[in-house]
Scaffold this motif. Structure first.
Motif, mmCIF file in Angstrom:
data_model
loop_
_atom_site.group_PDB
_atom_site.id
_atom_site.type_symbol
_atom_site.label_atom_id
_atom_site.label_comp_id
_atom_site.label_asym_id
_atom_site.label_seq_id
_atom_site.Cartn_x
_atom_site.Cartn_y
_atom_site.Cartn_z
ATOM 1 N N ASP A 1 -8.637 4.763 0.561
ATOM 2 C CA ASP A 1 -8.401 4.326 -0.810
ATOM 3 C C ASP A 1 -7.640 5.438 -1.515
ATOM 4 N N LEU A 2 -6.664 5.092 -2.316
ATOM 5 C CA LEU A 2 -5.826 6.104 -2.951
ATOM 6 C C LEU A 2 -6.609 6.995 -3.908
ATOM 7 N N LEU A 3 -7.598 6.447 -4.605
ATOM 8 C CA LEU A 3 -8.393 7.279 -5.516
ATOM 9 C C LEU A 3 -9.255 8.266 -4.744
ATOM 10 N N THR A 4 -9.847 7.825 -3.644
ATOM 11 C CA THR A 4 -10.608 8.744 -2.797
ATOM 12 C C THR A 4 -9.698 9.817 -2.230
ATOM 13 N N MET A 5 -8.496 9.439 -1.852
ATOM 14 C CA MET A 5 -7.537 10.399 -1.327
ATOM 15 C C MET A 5 -7.157 11.432 -2.386
ATOM 16 N N GLY B 1 1.957 7.727 -8.823
ATOM 17 C CA GLY B 1 2.340 6.772 -7.784
ATOM 18 C C GLY B 1 1.212 5.815 -7.453
ATOM 19 N N ALA B 2 -0.023 6.319 -7.409
ATOM 20 C CA ALA B 2 -1.170 5.446 -7.149
ATOM 21 C C ALA B 2 -1.324 4.414 -8.258
ATOM 22 N N ALA B 3 -1.082 4.837 -9.496
ATOM 23 C CA ALA B 3 -1.187 3.896 -10.618
ATOM 24 C C ALA B 3 -0.138 2.794 -10.512
ATOM 25 N N LEU B 4 1.083 3.159 -10.123
ATOM 26 C CA LEU B 4 2.138 2.155 -10.001
ATOM 27 C C LEU B 4 1.861 1.200 -8.829
ATOM 28 N N VAL B 5 1.369 1.754 -7.719
ATOM 29 C CA VAL B 5 1.024 0.895 -6.587
ATOM 30 C C VAL B 5 -0.110 -0.047 -6.971
ATOM 31 N N TYR B 6 -1.056 0.428 -7.756
ATOM 32 C CA TYR B 6 -2.128 -0.449 -8.238
ATOM 33 C C TYR B 6 -1.557 -1.571 -9.111
ATOM 34 N N GLY B 7 -0.558 -1.233 -9.912
ATOM 35 C CA GLY B 7 0.078 -2.264 -10.714
ATOM 36 C C GLY B 7 0.737 -3.335 -9.869
ATOM 37 N N PHE B 8 1.195 -2.972 -8.677
ATOM 38 C CA PHE B 8 1.802 -3.942 -7.769
ATOM 39 C C PHE B 8 0.757 -4.736 -6.998
ATOM 40 N N GLY C 1 6.292 3.540 -6.926
ATOM 41 C CA GLY C 1 4.962 4.055 -6.627
ATOM 42 C C GLY C 1 4.887 4.693 -5.262
ATOM 43 N N PHE C 2 5.481 4.052 -4.263
ATOM 44 C CA PHE C 2 5.491 4.633 -2.926
ATOM 45 C C PHE C 2 6.222 5.973 -2.914
ATOM 46 N N GLY C 3 7.358 6.040 -3.600
ATOM 47 C CA GLY C 3 8.112 7.287 -3.645
ATOM 48 C C GLY C 3 7.313 8.430 -4.238
ATOM 49 N N LEU C 4 6.608 8.171 -5.323
ATOM 50 C CA LEU C 4 5.815 9.223 -5.948
ATOM 51 C C LEU C 4 4.627 9.620 -5.076
ATOM 52 N N LEU C 5 4.014 8.641 -4.423
ATOM 53 C CA LEU C 5 2.921 8.958 -3.499
ATOM 54 C C LEU C 5 3.389 9.896 -2.388
ATOM 55 N N VAL C 6 4.516 9.573 -1.799
ATOM 56 C CA VAL C 6 5.011 10.358 -0.675
ATOM 57 C C VAL C 6 5.435 11.749 -1.124
#
Length: 525
Positions: A168-172, A218-225, A251-256
Protein backbone atom coordinates in the motif's frame (compact mmCIF):
# COMPACT_ATOMS: atom_id res chain seq x y z
CA UNK A 1 -18.05 -0.40 -12.03
CA UNK A 2 -15.72 2.29 -13.36
CA UNK A 3 -12.33 2.56 -11.74
CA UNK A 4 -13.09 6.25 -11.19
CA UNK A 5 -16.13 5.49 -9.06
CA UNK A 6 -15.53 6.15 -5.36
CA UNK A 7 -15.42 3.18 -3.03
CA UNK A 8 -17.00 3.17 0.39
CA UNK A 9 -15.27 1.28 3.15
CA UNK A 10 -17.55 -0.32 5.71
CA UNK A 11 -15.72 -1.59 8.78
CA UNK A 12 -16.20 -5.25 9.56
CA UNK A 13 -18.52 -5.64 12.49
CA UNK A 14 -20.22 -2.29 11.93
CA UNK A 15 -23.62 -3.97 11.80
CA UNK A 16 -23.17 -5.21 15.35
CA UNK A 17 -21.88 -1.90 16.62
CA UNK A 18 -18.20 -2.86 16.79
CA UNK A 19 -15.11 -2.77 14.61
CA UNK A 20 -13.27 -6.02 14.07
CA UNK A 21 -9.48 -5.86 14.53
CA UNK A 22 -7.34 -6.23 11.43
CA UNK A 23 -6.32 -9.74 10.48
CA UNK A 24 -2.58 -9.94 11.16
CA UNK A 25 -0.37 -12.92 10.48
CA UNK A 26 2.11 -12.44 13.32
CA UNK A 27 4.31 -15.31 12.20
CA UNK A 28 4.82 -13.85 8.74
CA UNK A 29 5.61 -10.45 10.27
CA UNK A 30 7.84 -11.87 13.01
CA UNK A 31 11.14 -10.40 11.69
CA UNK A 32 9.56 -6.93 11.68
CA UNK A 33 8.06 -6.99 15.16
CA UNK A 34 11.21 -8.59 16.63
CA UNK A 35 13.32 -5.72 15.26
CA UNK A 36 10.73 -3.18 16.45
CA UNK A 37 10.75 -4.63 19.98
CA UNK A 38 14.55 -4.67 20.10
CA UNK A 39 14.69 -1.06 18.85
CA UNK A 40 12.36 0.08 21.64
CA UNK A 41 14.37 -1.88 24.23
CA UNK A 42 17.56 -0.29 22.86
CA UNK A 43 16.07 3.16 23.49
CA UNK A 44 15.27 2.12 27.07
CA UNK A 45 18.84 0.91 27.61
CA UNK A 46 20.19 4.17 26.23
CA UNK A 47 18.15 6.11 28.78
CA UNK A 48 18.67 3.78 31.74
CA UNK A 49 22.36 2.88 31.67
CA UNK A 50 25.26 5.22 32.51
CA UNK A 51 27.16 6.48 29.48
CA UNK A 52 30.25 4.41 30.16
CA UNK A 53 28.29 1.16 30.42
CA UNK A 54 26.08 1.35 27.33
CA UNK A 55 28.25 0.11 24.51
CA UNK A 56 28.55 -3.61 25.27
CA UNK A 57 24.85 -4.11 26.18
CA UNK A 58 23.80 -2.20 23.06
CA UNK A 59 26.03 -4.25 20.77
CA UNK A 60 24.94 -7.55 22.34
CA UNK A 61 21.25 -6.60 22.29
CA UNK A 62 21.37 -5.40 18.68
CA UNK A 63 23.25 -8.43 17.36
CA UNK A 64 21.07 -10.92 19.24
CA UNK A 65 17.88 -9.14 18.20
CA UNK A 66 18.85 -9.13 14.52
CA UNK A 67 19.89 -12.79 14.68
CA UNK A 68 16.55 -13.71 16.28
CA UNK A 69 14.76 -11.81 13.50
CA UNK A 70 16.85 -13.66 10.91
CA UNK A 71 16.05 -16.98 12.58
CA UNK A 72 12.32 -16.12 12.55
CA UNK A 73 12.59 -15.33 8.86
CA UNK A 74 14.26 -18.65 8.11
CA UNK A 75 11.68 -20.59 10.13
CA UNK A 76 8.80 -18.98 8.21
CA UNK A 77 10.51 -19.04 4.79
CA UNK A 78 8.39 -21.86 3.38
CA UNK A 79 5.08 -20.73 4.87
CA UNK A 80 3.77 -19.45 1.53
CA UNK A 81 2.83 -16.01 0.27
CA UNK A 82 0.90 -13.91 2.75
CA UNK A 83 -0.98 -10.62 2.41
CA UNK A 84 -1.72 -9.37 5.91
CA UNK A 85 -2.37 -6.31 8.08
CA UNK A 86 -5.53 -5.40 6.16
CA UNK A 87 -3.72 -5.91 2.87
CA UNK A 88 -0.98 -3.36 3.62
CA UNK A 89 1.90 -5.87 3.90
CA UNK A 90 2.78 -8.58 1.38
CA UNK A 91 5.22 -11.28 2.46
CA UNK A 92 6.28 -13.20 -0.63
CA UNK A 93 9.49 -14.57 -2.09
CA UNK A 94 10.88 -11.16 -3.01
CA UNK A 95 10.10 -9.77 0.43
CA UNK A 96 11.77 -12.67 2.25
CA UNK A 97 14.91 -12.54 0.11
CA UNK A 98 15.32 -8.80 0.63
CA UNK A 99 14.56 -9.02 4.36
CA UNK A 100 17.23 -11.69 4.73
CA UNK A 101 19.75 -9.55 2.85
CA UNK A 102 19.00 -6.48 4.98
CA UNK A 103 19.25 -8.43 8.25
CA UNK A 104 22.62 -9.96 7.32
CA UNK A 105 24.00 -6.56 6.33
CA UNK A 106 22.59 -5.03 9.52
CA UNK A 107 24.41 -7.58 11.71
CA UNK A 108 27.69 -6.63 10.04
CA UNK A 109 26.86 -2.94 10.46
CA UNK A 110 26.27 -3.35 14.20
CA UNK A 111 29.70 -4.95 14.53
CA UNK A 112 31.23 -2.02 12.64
CA UNK A 113 29.36 0.52 14.77
CA UNK A 114 30.50 -1.17 17.95
CA UNK A 115 34.10 -1.66 16.93
CA UNK A 116 34.86 1.14 14.53
CA UNK A 117 37.91 3.32 14.62
CA UNK A 118 36.75 6.90 15.05
CA UNK A 119 36.49 8.23 11.53
CA UNK A 120 37.94 11.63 12.17
CA UNK A 121 40.34 11.06 15.09
CA UNK A 122 43.88 11.76 13.95
CA UNK A 123 47.09 10.60 15.56
CA UNK A 124 48.68 13.20 17.78
CA UNK A 125 52.15 11.92 17.01
CA UNK A 126 53.92 9.43 14.83
CA UNK A 127 54.00 6.99 17.74
CA UNK A 128 50.24 6.82 17.80
CA UNK A 129 50.24 4.98 14.46
CA UNK A 130 52.21 2.12 15.97
CA UNK A 131 49.97 -0.93 16.45
CA UNK A 132 48.99 -1.35 20.07
CA UNK A 133 50.23 2.08 21.12
CA UNK A 134 48.21 4.27 23.51
CA UNK A 135 47.56 6.71 20.67
CA UNK A 136 45.91 4.03 18.59
CA UNK A 137 43.83 2.81 21.54
CA UNK A 138 42.66 6.37 22.23
CA UNK A 139 41.68 6.76 18.61
CA UNK A 140 39.59 3.62 18.85
CA UNK A 141 37.91 4.57 22.11
CA UNK A 142 36.93 7.93 20.69
CA UNK A 143 34.51 6.25 18.33
CA UNK A 144 32.69 4.26 20.98
CA UNK A 145 30.98 6.98 22.96
CA UNK A 146 28.02 7.61 20.66
CA UNK A 147 25.88 4.64 21.58
CA UNK A 148 22.80 6.45 20.26
CA UNK A 149 23.73 4.96 16.90
CA UNK A 150 22.40 1.54 17.89
CA UNK A 151 18.70 2.37 18.42
CA UNK A 152 18.86 4.62 15.35
CA UNK A 153 20.30 1.76 13.32
CA UNK A 154 17.58 -0.62 14.50
CA UNK A 155 14.81 1.77 13.50
CA UNK A 156 16.44 2.14 10.08
CA UNK A 157 16.45 -1.65 9.75
CA UNK A 158 12.77 -1.77 10.74
CA UNK A 159 11.92 0.68 7.96
CA UNK A 160 14.02 -1.32 5.51
CA UNK A 161 12.12 -4.50 6.35
CA UNK A 162 8.73 -2.88 5.82
CA UNK A 163 9.64 -0.77 2.77
CA UNK A 164 9.93 -3.58 0.15
CA UNK A 165 7.04 -5.48 1.78
CA UNK A 166 4.57 -2.58 1.66
CA UNK A 167 1.54 -3.44 -0.45
CA UNK A 168 0.00 0.00 0.00
CA UNK A 169 1.42 3.40 -0.89
CA UNK A 170 0.68 4.90 2.54
CA UNK A 171 2.41 2.01 4.30
CA UNK A 172 5.32 2.43 1.91
CA UNK A 173 5.53 6.14 2.74
CA UNK A 174 5.56 5.46 6.49
CA UNK A 175 8.34 2.87 6.01
CA UNK A 176 10.26 5.36 3.86
CA UNK A 177 10.21 7.93 6.66
CA UNK A 178 11.09 5.38 9.34
CA UNK A 179 14.22 4.35 7.46
CA UNK A 180 15.16 7.85 6.28
CA UNK A 181 14.93 10.05 9.37
CA UNK A 182 17.42 8.07 11.50
CA UNK A 183 19.80 7.91 8.52
CA UNK A 184 19.82 11.70 8.31
CA UNK A 185 20.94 11.79 11.95
CA UNK A 186 23.53 9.05 11.53
CA UNK A 187 25.20 10.99 8.72
CA UNK A 188 25.99 13.82 11.15
CA UNK A 189 27.76 11.74 13.80
CA UNK A 190 31.38 12.26 12.70
CA UNK A 191 33.38 13.67 15.61
CA UNK A 192 36.34 15.58 14.17
CA UNK A 193 35.32 16.75 10.70
CA UNK A 194 32.04 17.78 12.20
CA UNK A 195 31.21 20.56 9.76
CA UNK A 196 31.63 18.27 6.76
CA UNK A 197 29.52 15.60 8.45
CA UNK A 198 26.77 18.03 9.43
CA UNK A 199 26.77 19.56 5.96
CA UNK A 200 26.29 16.07 4.50
CA UNK A 201 23.45 15.36 6.94
CA UNK A 202 21.68 18.63 6.10
CA UNK A 203 22.00 18.06 2.34
CA UNK A 204 20.72 14.53 2.70
CA UNK A 205 17.84 15.70 4.89
CA UNK A 206 16.73 18.54 2.61
CA UNK A 207 16.89 16.51 -0.58
CA UNK A 208 15.30 13.55 1.19
CA UNK A 209 12.44 15.77 2.37
CA UNK A 210 11.84 16.88 -1.22
CA UNK A 211 11.85 13.29 -2.44
CA UNK A 212 9.41 12.25 0.29
CA UNK A 213 7.14 15.12 -0.73
CA UNK A 214 7.29 13.97 -4.35
CA UNK A 215 6.39 10.44 -3.29
CA UNK A 216 3.48 11.56 -1.12
CA UNK A 217 2.11 13.94 -3.76
CA UNK A 218 2.39 11.15 -6.33
CA UNK A 219 0.49 8.80 -4.02
CA UNK A 220 -2.26 11.40 -3.67
CA UNK A 221 -2.57 11.76 -7.44
CA UNK A 222 -2.61 7.99 -7.96
CA UNK A 223 -5.35 7.77 -5.32
CA UNK A 224 -7.29 10.35 -7.29
CA UNK A 225 -7.07 8.04 -10.30
CA UNK A 226 -7.65 4.66 -8.67
CA UNK A 227 -9.68 5.62 -5.55
CA UNK A 228 -7.27 3.42 -3.57
CA UNK A 229 -3.69 3.36 -2.39
CA UNK A 230 -3.43 -0.46 -2.37
CA UNK A 231 -1.07 -1.63 -5.12
CA UNK A 232 -3.35 -4.44 -6.42
CA UNK A 233 -6.28 -2.00 -6.57
CA UNK A 234 -4.16 0.46 -8.54
CA UNK A 235 -3.22 -2.31 -10.97
CA UNK A 236 -6.89 -3.21 -11.41
CA UNK A 237 -7.79 0.43 -12.05
CA UNK A 238 -5.06 0.72 -14.68
CA UNK A 239 -6.22 -2.54 -16.28
CA UNK A 240 -9.91 -1.61 -16.49
CA UNK A 241 -9.49 2.05 -17.36
CA UNK A 242 -8.51 2.15 -21.03
CA UNK A 243 -8.72 5.93 -21.09
CA UNK A 244 -5.51 6.80 -19.29
CA UNK A 245 -6.01 9.68 -16.92
CA UNK A 246 -3.43 12.46 -16.61
CA UNK A 247 -3.50 11.89 -12.87
CA UNK A 248 -2.02 8.45 -13.41
CA UNK A 249 0.92 9.65 -15.50
CA UNK A 250 1.78 12.53 -13.20
CA UNK A 251 1.24 10.49 -10.05
CA UNK A 252 3.39 7.63 -11.31
CA UNK A 253 6.15 10.05 -12.27
CA UNK A 254 6.26 11.63 -8.84
CA UNK A 255 6.18 8.24 -7.13
CA UNK A 256 9.13 7.01 -9.15
CA UNK A 257 11.11 10.20 -8.49
CA UNK A 258 10.81 9.57 -4.75
CA UNK A 259 11.98 5.98 -5.16
CA UNK A 260 14.80 6.77 -7.59
CA UNK A 261 16.16 9.26 -5.06
CA UNK A 262 16.54 6.50 -2.46
CA UNK A 263 18.03 4.20 -5.10
CA UNK A 264 20.61 6.88 -5.92
CA UNK A 265 20.10 6.95 -9.69
CA UNK A 266 20.74 9.96 -11.92
CA UNK A 267 19.57 12.67 -12.06
CA UNK A 268 18.47 12.23 -8.42
CA UNK A 269 21.90 11.19 -7.14
CA UNK A 270 23.36 14.53 -6.02
CA UNK A 271 23.10 13.65 -2.32
CA UNK A 272 25.15 10.47 -2.72
CA UNK A 273 28.78 11.71 -2.93
CA UNK A 274 28.36 14.33 -0.17
CA UNK A 275 26.54 11.96 2.19
CA UNK A 276 29.01 9.13 1.58
CA UNK A 277 32.02 11.40 2.10
CA UNK A 278 30.75 13.29 5.15
CA UNK A 279 29.15 10.45 7.12
CA UNK A 280 31.22 8.26 9.46
CA UNK A 281 32.61 5.41 7.41
CA UNK A 282 30.68 2.74 9.34
CA UNK A 283 27.47 4.62 8.61
CA UNK A 284 28.44 5.00 4.96
CA UNK A 285 29.07 1.24 4.73
CA UNK A 286 25.61 0.41 6.02
CA UNK A 287 23.88 3.17 4.06
CA UNK A 288 25.57 2.26 0.77
CA UNK A 289 24.82 -1.45 1.11
CA UNK A 290 21.41 -1.75 2.76
CA UNK A 291 19.55 1.35 1.56
CA UNK A 292 19.90 0.28 -2.06
CA UNK A 293 18.52 -3.17 -1.21
CA UNK A 294 15.38 -1.80 0.44
CA UNK A 295 14.81 0.96 -2.11
CA UNK A 296 15.09 -1.35 -5.11
CA UNK A 297 12.72 -3.76 -3.39
CA UNK A 298 10.10 -1.02 -3.12
CA UNK A 299 10.71 0.07 -6.73
CA UNK A 300 10.30 -3.51 -7.96
CA UNK A 301 7.02 -3.89 -6.09
CA UNK A 302 5.60 -0.63 -7.42
CA UNK A 303 6.55 -1.41 -11.03
CA UNK A 304 5.64 -5.09 -11.07
CA UNK A 305 2.53 -5.08 -8.85
CA UNK A 306 0.86 -1.69 -9.34
CA UNK A 307 1.84 -0.65 -12.90
CA UNK A 308 2.57 -3.73 -15.01
CA UNK A 309 -0.16 -3.02 -17.57
CA UNK A 310 1.02 0.42 -18.65
CA UNK A 311 4.68 -0.53 -18.92
CA UNK A 312 4.88 0.81 -22.47
CA UNK A 313 4.21 4.28 -21.09
CA UNK A 314 6.92 4.34 -18.41
CA UNK A 315 9.48 1.89 -19.81
CA UNK A 316 11.14 4.38 -22.24
CA UNK A 317 11.57 6.94 -19.47
CA UNK A 318 13.22 4.43 -17.15
CA UNK A 319 15.43 3.27 -20.01
CA UNK A 320 16.71 6.84 -20.29
CA UNK A 321 17.20 6.99 -16.51
CA UNK A 322 19.16 3.72 -16.50
CA UNK A 323 21.44 4.79 -19.36
CA UNK A 324 22.05 8.22 -17.80
CA UNK A 325 22.80 6.62 -14.45
CA UNK A 326 25.34 4.16 -15.83
CA UNK A 327 27.13 6.73 -17.98
CA UNK A 328 27.21 9.54 -15.43
CA UNK A 329 28.27 7.33 -12.52
CA UNK A 330 31.11 5.70 -14.45
CA UNK A 331 32.43 8.84 -16.16
CA UNK A 332 32.32 11.21 -13.18
CA UNK A 333 33.97 8.64 -10.90
CA UNK A 334 37.06 8.71 -13.12
CA UNK A 335 37.93 12.29 -12.12
CA UNK A 336 37.39 11.87 -8.36
CA UNK A 337 40.38 12.07 -6.03
CA UNK A 338 38.66 10.92 -2.83
CA UNK A 339 38.05 7.18 -2.48
CA UNK A 340 34.73 7.70 -0.71
CA UNK A 341 33.50 9.82 -3.59
CA UNK A 342 34.81 7.24 -6.07
CA UNK A 343 32.75 4.57 -4.32
CA UNK A 344 29.79 6.97 -4.17
CA UNK A 345 29.74 7.49 -7.93
CA UNK A 346 30.43 3.79 -8.32
CA UNK A 347 27.21 3.15 -6.39
CA UNK A 348 25.38 5.44 -8.83
CA UNK A 349 26.68 3.36 -11.73
CA UNK A 350 25.66 0.16 -9.96
CA UNK A 351 22.14 1.55 -9.54
CA UNK A 352 22.03 1.80 -13.33
CA UNK A 353 23.27 -1.78 -13.71
CA UNK A 354 20.53 -3.04 -11.39
CA UNK A 355 17.94 -1.02 -13.31
CA UNK A 356 18.83 -3.00 -16.44
CA UNK A 357 17.65 -6.11 -14.64
CA UNK A 358 14.54 -4.39 -13.30
CA UNK A 359 13.59 -3.28 -16.81
CA UNK A 360 13.73 -6.83 -18.14
CA UNK A 361 10.15 -6.95 -16.78
CA UNK A 362 10.06 -10.68 -16.13
CA UNK A 363 10.94 -13.12 -13.36
CA UNK A 364 14.49 -13.47 -14.72
CA UNK A 365 15.01 -9.75 -14.28
CA UNK A 366 13.64 -9.85 -10.72
CA UNK A 367 15.85 -12.80 -9.70
CA UNK A 368 18.91 -11.24 -11.34
CA UNK A 369 18.28 -7.97 -9.53
CA UNK A 370 17.87 -9.77 -6.20
CA UNK A 371 21.16 -11.61 -6.66
CA UNK A 372 22.96 -8.41 -7.69
CA UNK A 373 21.64 -6.55 -4.65
CA UNK A 374 22.89 -9.28 -2.32
CA UNK A 375 26.40 -9.52 -3.75
CA UNK A 376 26.71 -5.74 -4.14
CA UNK A 377 25.73 -5.25 -0.50
CA UNK A 378 28.34 -7.69 0.80
CA UNK A 379 31.13 -6.30 -1.38
CA UNK A 380 30.31 -2.68 -0.60
CA UNK A 381 30.16 -3.14 3.15
CA UNK A 382 33.49 -4.97 2.96
CA UNK A 383 35.11 -2.16 0.95
CA UNK A 384 34.01 0.55 3.36
CA UNK A 385 35.04 -1.61 6.32
CA UNK A 386 38.55 -1.67 4.90
CA UNK A 387 38.54 2.12 4.54
CA UNK A 388 38.15 2.44 8.31
CA UNK A 389 41.71 1.16 8.83
CA UNK A 390 43.66 3.60 6.65
CA UNK A 391 44.90 6.70 8.50
CA UNK A 392 47.42 9.48 8.32
CA UNK A 393 48.36 12.32 10.67
CA UNK A 394 45.06 14.09 9.99
CA UNK A 395 42.80 11.12 10.65
CA UNK A 396 41.02 9.00 8.09
CA UNK A 397 42.93 8.98 4.80
CA UNK A 398 40.64 8.77 1.78
CA UNK A 399 42.54 10.59 -0.95
CA UNK A 400 43.96 8.25 -3.58
CA UNK A 401 47.43 9.84 -3.45
CA UNK A 402 47.72 9.21 0.29
CA UNK A 403 47.40 5.46 -0.31
CA UNK A 404 50.74 5.35 -2.13
CA UNK A 405 52.83 2.34 -1.11
CA UNK A 406 50.20 0.62 1.03
CA UNK A 407 50.51 -2.51 -1.10
CA UNK A 408 54.15 -2.91 -0.06
CA UNK A 409 53.71 -1.98 3.62
CA UNK A 410 50.43 -3.88 4.20
CA UNK A 411 50.15 -6.52 1.45
CA UNK A 412 47.30 -8.48 3.06
CA UNK A 413 45.13 -5.40 3.50
CA UNK A 414 45.91 -4.20 -0.03
CA UNK A 415 45.04 -7.62 -1.44
CA UNK A 416 41.68 -7.72 0.34
CA UNK A 417 40.75 -4.19 -0.71
CA UNK A 418 41.85 -4.90 -4.28
CA UNK A 419 39.55 -7.94 -4.26
CA UNK A 420 36.58 -5.74 -3.32
CA UNK A 421 37.46 -3.24 -6.06
CA UNK A 422 37.80 -5.96 -8.68
CA UNK A 423 34.45 -7.41 -7.62
CA UNK A 424 32.79 -4.00 -7.96
CA UNK A 425 34.40 -3.75 -11.41
CA UNK A 426 32.89 -7.11 -12.39
CA UNK A 427 36.10 -9.05 -12.95
CA UNK A 428 35.58 -12.82 -13.49
CA UNK A 429 35.81 -15.19 -10.51
CA UNK A 430 34.24 -12.55 -8.27
CA UNK A 431 30.62 -12.15 -7.21
CA UNK A 432 30.36 -8.87 -9.11
CA UNK A 433 30.99 -10.61 -12.42
CA UNK A 434 28.20 -13.14 -11.81
CA UNK A 435 25.86 -10.35 -10.74
CA UNK A 436 26.45 -8.40 -13.93
CA UNK A 437 26.00 -11.51 -16.05
CA UNK A 438 22.68 -12.11 -14.27
CA UNK A 439 21.22 -8.63 -14.85
CA UNK A 440 22.65 -8.12 -18.35
CA UNK A 441 21.52 -11.57 -19.42
CA UNK A 442 18.03 -10.85 -18.10
CA UNK A 443 17.98 -7.54 -19.97
CA UNK A 444 18.92 -9.24 -23.24
CA UNK A 445 16.32 -11.97 -22.83
CA UNK A 446 13.72 -9.32 -21.93
CA UNK A 447 14.32 -7.26 -25.07
CA UNK A 448 16.50 -4.61 -23.40
CA UNK A 449 19.68 -5.47 -25.27
CA UNK A 450 20.63 -1.79 -25.65
CA UNK A 451 20.76 -1.43 -21.87
CA UNK A 452 23.04 -4.47 -21.65
CA UNK A 453 25.40 -3.00 -24.27
CA UNK A 454 25.59 0.32 -22.41
CA UNK A 455 26.14 -1.60 -19.18
CA UNK A 456 29.08 -3.55 -20.61
CA UNK A 457 30.70 -0.40 -22.04
CA UNK A 458 30.31 1.60 -18.82
CA UNK A 459 31.59 -1.38 -16.82
CA UNK A 460 34.76 -1.21 -18.92
CA UNK A 461 35.04 2.51 -18.14
CA UNK A 462 34.53 1.76 -14.44
CA UNK A 463 37.61 -0.47 -14.42
CA UNK A 464 39.70 2.68 -14.91
CA UNK A 465 38.88 4.32 -11.59
CA UNK A 466 39.13 1.06 -9.65
CA UNK A 467 42.57 0.40 -11.16
CA UNK A 468 43.71 3.93 -10.23
CA UNK A 469 43.41 3.01 -6.57
CA UNK A 470 45.16 -0.34 -7.05
CA UNK A 471 47.99 1.31 -8.99
CA UNK A 472 48.44 3.87 -6.19
CA UNK A 473 48.67 1.12 -3.59
CA UNK A 474 51.17 -1.05 -5.44
CA UNK A 475 53.15 1.11 -7.83
CA UNK A 476 53.32 4.63 -6.35
CA UNK A 477 56.18 5.53 -4.04
CA UNK A 478 55.31 6.19 -0.42
CA UNK A 479 56.26 9.43 1.31
CA UNK A 480 56.45 10.44 4.95
CA UNK A 481 52.90 11.74 4.71
CA UNK A 482 51.48 8.58 3.17
CA UNK A 483 48.74 6.78 5.04
CA UNK A 484 49.25 3.70 7.17
CA UNK A 485 47.01 0.75 7.95
CA UNK A 486 46.27 0.44 11.67
CA UNK A 487 45.94 -2.96 13.28
CA UNK A 488 42.32 -4.14 13.08
CA UNK A 489 40.55 -5.69 16.02
CA UNK A 490 39.41 -9.31 15.95
CA UNK A 491 35.86 -8.20 15.09
CA UNK A 492 36.89 -6.04 12.15
CA UNK A 493 39.29 -8.71 10.97
CA UNK A 494 36.40 -11.17 10.99
CA UNK A 495 34.17 -8.79 9.02
CA UNK A 496 36.84 -8.32 6.34
CA UNK A 497 37.60 -12.03 6.18
CA UNK A 498 33.96 -13.07 5.86
CA UNK A 499 33.02 -10.44 3.27
CA UNK A 500 36.12 -11.24 1.20
CA UNK A 501 35.40 -14.99 1.40
CA UNK A 502 31.78 -14.49 0.35
CA UNK A 503 32.89 -12.27 -2.53
CA UNK A 504 35.13 -15.04 -3.86
CA UNK A 505 32.75 -17.90 -3.05
CA UNK A 506 29.81 -16.32 -4.87
CA UNK A 507 32.06 -15.71 -7.85
CA UNK A 508 33.16 -19.35 -8.01
CA UNK A 509 30.03 -21.14 -6.72
CA UNK A 510 27.08 -18.78 -7.23
CA UNK A 511 24.51 -21.51 -7.93
CA UNK A 512 22.95 -21.81 -4.43
CA UNK A 513 22.25 -18.09 -4.07
CA UNK A 514 21.23 -17.78 -7.72
CA UNK A 515 18.81 -20.65 -7.25
CA UNK A 516 17.37 -19.06 -4.14
CA UNK A 517 16.94 -15.77 -6.00
CA UNK A 518 15.16 -17.57 -8.86
CA UNK A 519 12.80 -19.30 -6.43
CA UNK A 520 12.14 -15.98 -4.67
CA UNK A 521 11.54 -13.84 -7.77
CA UNK A 522 7.75 -13.83 -7.58
CA UNK A 523 5.30 -11.28 -6.18
CA UNK A 524 1.99 -12.13 -4.57
CA UNK A 525 -0.73 -10.21 -6.43
Amino acid sequence: MSALAPTVWVPAGAATGGIAPPDIDWAALSPMWVVAAVAVLSVVLEAALPRGHRRVPQVVLSVLGLLVALAALILTWDSGDVVTASGSIAVDGVTRFLMGTVLVLAVVAVLLFGDRVDDESGFASQASSVPGSPGEAAARRAGLEQTEVFPLLLFVVLGMLVFPAANDLLTMFVALEVLSLPLYLLCGFARRRRLLSQEAAVKYFLLGAFSSAFFLFGAALVYGFAASTALPDIAEAVRTNTDQDGLLALGFGLLVIGLLFKVGSAPFHSWTPDAYQGAPTAVTAFMAAATKVAAFGALLRVLYVAFPDNRWDWQPVLWAVAITTMVLGSVVAVIQQDIKRVLAYSSVAHAGFILTGVLALDVTGVSGSLFYLAVYGVTTIGAFSALMLVRDAGGEATTISSWAGIGRRSPVFAGVFSLFLLALAGIPLTSGFVGKVAVFGAAISGGAGLLAVVGVVTSAVAVVFYLRIIVSMYFADATEDSARVVTPSATLTGVLAVTAAVTVLLGVLPTPLLGLAEQSGFFVL
